[in-house]
Design a protein around this motif. Sequence first.
Motif, PDB file in Angstrom:
ATOM      1  N   ILE A   6      12.763   5.508 -41.081  1.00  0.00           N
ATOM      2  CA  ILE A   6      13.005   5.358 -42.508  1.00  0.00           C
ATOM      3  C   ILE A   6      14.041   6.401 -42.923  1.00  0.00           C
ATOM      4  O   ILE A   6      13.927   7.568 -42.541  1.00  0.00           O
ATOM      5  N   VAL A  33      10.748   1.283 -50.456  1.00  0.00           N
ATOM      6  CA  VAL A  33      10.444   0.955 -49.061  1.00  0.00           C
ATOM      7  C   VAL A  33      10.014  -0.503 -48.964  1.00  0.00           C
ATOM      8  O   VAL A  33       9.136  -0.957 -49.691  1.00  0.00           O
ATOM      9  N   ILE A  92       3.550   3.904 -41.233  1.00  0.00           N
ATOM     10  CA  ILE A  92       4.435   3.776 -42.392  1.00  0.00           C
ATOM     11  C   ILE A  92       4.364   5.030 -43.252  1.00  0.00           C
ATOM     12  O   ILE A  92       5.402   5.586 -43.657  1.00  0.00           O
ATOM     13  N   VAL A 118      10.739  -0.312 -40.955  1.00  0.00           N
ATOM     14  CA  VAL A 118       9.869   0.827 -41.264  1.00  0.00           C
ATOM     15  C   VAL A 118       9.198   1.388 -40.018  1.00  0.00           C
ATOM     16  O   VAL A 118       8.761   2.546 -40.010  1.00  0.00           O
ATOM     17  N   SER A 134      10.696  10.953 -44.738  1.00  0.00           N
ATOM     18  CA  SER A 134      11.863  10.542 -45.513  1.00  0.00           C
ATOM     19  C   SER A 134      12.008  11.326 -46.810  1.00  0.00           C
ATOM     20  O   SER A 134      13.096  11.391 -47.382  1.00  0.00           O
ATOM     21  N   VAL A 169       7.327   7.658 -44.197  1.00  0.00           N
ATOM     22  CA  VAL A 169       7.730   7.964 -45.565  1.00  0.00           C
ATOM     23  C   VAL A 169       7.636   9.451 -45.828  1.00  0.00           C
ATOM     24  O   VAL A 169       8.485  10.035 -46.524  1.00  0.00           O
ATOM     25  N   PHE A 196      15.320  -0.370 -49.140  1.00  0.00           N
ATOM     26  CA  PHE A 196      15.268  -0.289 -47.682  1.00  0.00           C
ATOM     27  C   PHE A 196      14.473  -1.472 -47.156  1.00  0.00           C
ATOM     28  O   PHE A 196      13.310  -1.643 -47.485  1.00  0.00           O
TER      29      PHE A 196
END
Length: 338
Positions: A219, A159, A243, A215, A250, A247, A186
């Motif tokens: 994501i 990330v 964030i 982000v 994700s 995540v 990413f």
Amino acid sequence: MSLVSSFELGIVDTLRDRPGLTAAQLGEAVGAKPDAVEQLLFLLVKEGFVAFDEATGAYTLDALAHVPVSDLNRALAYMNLIKVTALRQLYYLTESARTGTIVGLKELYGAEGTLYDAVADHQDLNDAWLKLMNNVTANIDPWFFDNVDIPAGSRVLDVAGNTGLGAIHTYRHKGGPGSGLKVTTFDLPEKEPEALANFKAEGLEEHLSFVGGNVFDEIPQGYDVALIKHFLDMFDKSDVVRILQGVNKSLNAGGTLHILVPVYPEDIKDTDNYNVDFFPAFFIGCAMGQGGPQKLSTYVSWLEECGFEVTQAVTKNAAEIPPDVIPVQGLITATKIA
């Protein structure tokens, strides 16, 4: 700046090549007034970097004579970062704290946004920042990968992985032929050409890929492992939580998140940790207008708020960190709670 100027003028290199010169001789050699050379060297003598012979008026290197070149270059990279990206900008620290913007960058460079935006247009900022960041990554990544588990066959998302150096290190440390490891960087779309070129240069284009995005938008999903390195400390809590929540979405059920981030000591008065000395002013006044590291326990609590179970939270042993290095890094591993 007295120390930096002594290097930039060539005083230190001259004394290494020709020990035992007076201020007048040094001034002639480096093209500066002997009076100025003498004034700069007072501090270096006081700190034991340089020795002065009262009888002859000659200078020689003291502690600086015994510093390996690799250590010296690392320390100079930190000092150059502070000179180029911090000293002038921090004149506007109060205004930056009040507005949440990097006022110094606007006043000095006409740049809007953050340091990380400005480096794209200003070579002096880029050179000072990028050299140090690459050094930090190269020095800390072996410790990071020695302490994380990334199973063979995993789909890994790096990330905010910039131009792919982290993905390359991930494959080199945890993958290899036959591992089936796939690593995706990413980051913002404009980073893609350089990242792909880096993957190709390493012969890893079959194993590494790039996905462009932000982000704070979305994501990409479907990953077994996510990495967040050198990134969370750039933001205040509200953005860090956004964030971490992104995540979490994700990752597949039971997926793992590994975070590498500089941390403050649990006891702020700990004199072995220089993060508190440097990062608050750097992030607020020079880099982001917000952010800064947190205590390890704070990151743990934020992860738990965002649906993770923390399974590892360690700080690199200060005894293993060269005394000229500012960041004391923390490593946190967490599992997505189904």
